[in-house]
Motif scaffolding. Structure first.
Motif, mmCIF file in Angstrom:
data_model
loop_
_atom_site.group_PDB
_atom_site.id
_atom_site.type_symbol
_atom_site.label_atom_id
_atom_site.label_comp_id
_atom_site.label_asym_id
_atom_site.label_seq_id
_atom_site.Cartn_x
_atom_site.Cartn_y
_atom_site.Cartn_z
ATOM 1 N N LEU A 1 0.765 -1.224 0.147
ATOM 2 C CA LEU A 1 0.146 0.123 0.127
ATOM 3 C C LEU A 1 0.867 1.307 0.051
ATOM 4 C CD1 LEU A 1 -2.671 -0.787 2.613
ATOM 5 C CD2 LEU A 1 -3.081 -0.570 0.205
ATOM 6 N N GLU A 2 0.248 2.360 -0.464
ATOM 7 C CA GLU A 2 0.938 3.590 -0.439
ATOM 8 C C GLU A 2 0.023 4.220 0.699
ATOM 9 O OE1 GLU A 2 3.124 5.472 -2.206
ATOM 10 O OE2 GLU A 2 3.479 3.780 -3.624
ATOM 11 N N TRP A 3 0.912 4.577 1.721
ATOM 12 C CA TRP A 3 0.403 5.465 3.097
ATOM 13 C C TRP A 3 0.532 6.879 3.107
ATOM 14 C CZ3 TRP A 3 -1.802 2.452 7.028
ATOM 15 C CH2 TRP A 3 -1.617 1.096 7.015
ATOM 16 N N VAL A 4 -0.647 7.206 3.425
ATOM 17 C CA VAL A 4 -0.503 8.616 3.997
ATOM 18 C C VAL A 4 -1.062 8.925 5.402
ATOM 19 C CG1 VAL A 4 -1.521 11.040 3.239
ATOM 20 C CG2 VAL A 4 -0.684 9.412 1.394
ATOM 21 N N ILE A 5 -0.299 9.269 6.077
ATOM 22 C CA ILE A 5 -0.918 9.274 7.602
ATOM 23 C C ILE A 5 -0.896 10.654 8.048
ATOM 24 C CG2 ILE A 5 -0.699 8.371 10.019
ATOM 25 C CD1 ILE A 5 0.763 6.139 9.052
ATOM 26 N N VAL A 6 -1.933 11.338 8.330
ATOM 27 C CA VAL A 6 -2.133 12.844 8.766
ATOM 28 C C VAL A 6 -2.854 12.658 10.201
ATOM 29 C CG1 VAL A 6 -2.250 13.700 6.366
ATOM 30 C CG2 VAL A 6 -4.348 12.917 7.613
ATOM 31 N N ALA A 7 -2.910 13.916 10.709
ATOM 32 C CA ALA A 7 -3.614 14.335 12.217
ATOM 33 C C ALA A 7 -5.084 14.040 12.023
ATOM 34 C CB ALA A 7 -3.183 15.658 12.495
ATOM 35 N N GLU A 8 -5.486 14.003 13.025
ATOM 36 C CA GLU A 8 -6.990 13.802 13.174
ATOM 37 C C GLU A 8 -7.829 14.848 12.281
ATOM 38 O OE1 GLU A 8 -8.788 11.504 14.664
ATOM 39 O OE2 GLU A 8 -7.071 10.393 15.768
ATOM 40 N N ALA A 9 -8.981 14.493 11.854
ATOM 41 C CA ALA A 9 -9.644 15.353 10.971
ATOM 42 C C ALA A 9 -9.851 16.871 11.633
ATOM 43 C CB ALA A 9 -10.886 15.055 10.544
#
Length: 141
Positions: free
Chosen positions: A103-111
């Motif tokens: 998988l290509e992962w993009v992890i960001v902060a909570e919305a």
């Protein structure tokens, strides 16, 4: 373009006529869009998450929201956008290591945090473009 009579005349005097190749019809059809899964906590249903999904669709990707209940949603995914570290850890705990690497992962902060942070939103847009290039190749992004 020459007609048959002109081609026969040229052939009689020894001139070979080469015609340009045409692109096959199958190559002209665009590739299907790749599926991207947006993972977030089950209770998160904000306008900002809808905006993220809309941005992913704008670059030609199919989007499916994942709230942690149906892990099989990731079986056909090319990439995953995860909102929040807790959601990323929970998702990683359910996926085999081989699938995590694919998988290509993009992890960001909570919305709710991300919605108020302009530099983080700019970084997210950059990551969305990177994922689009990875899924479609450099010609589509």
């Amino acid at each position: 373009m020459l007609d048959d009579y002109g081609l026969r005349l040229l052939a009689e005097i020894g001139i070979d006529v080469y015609e340009p190749r045409t692109m096959p019809v199958a190559a002209a059809v665009p590739a299907p869009a790749s599926r991207i899964v947006v993972a977030c906590a089950p209770a998160v249903r904000t306008r900002f998450v809808d905006d993220i999904e809309r941005a992913l669709r704008a670059v030609g990707l199919q989007v499916q929201r994942h709230d942690g209940a149906a892990i099989e949603a990731l079986s056909a995914a090319a990439a995953v956008v995860v909102l929040g570290g807790d959601a990323a850890r929970a998702l990683g705990a359910h996926l085999p290591a081989q699938r995590q690497r694919e998988l290509e992962w993009v992890i960001v902060a909570e919305a709710d945090v991300l919605a108020r942070d302009a530099p983080a939103k700019r970084a997210l847009w950059g990551e969305i473009k990177r994922v689009a290039r990875a899924c479609h190749g450099p010609s589509r992004a």
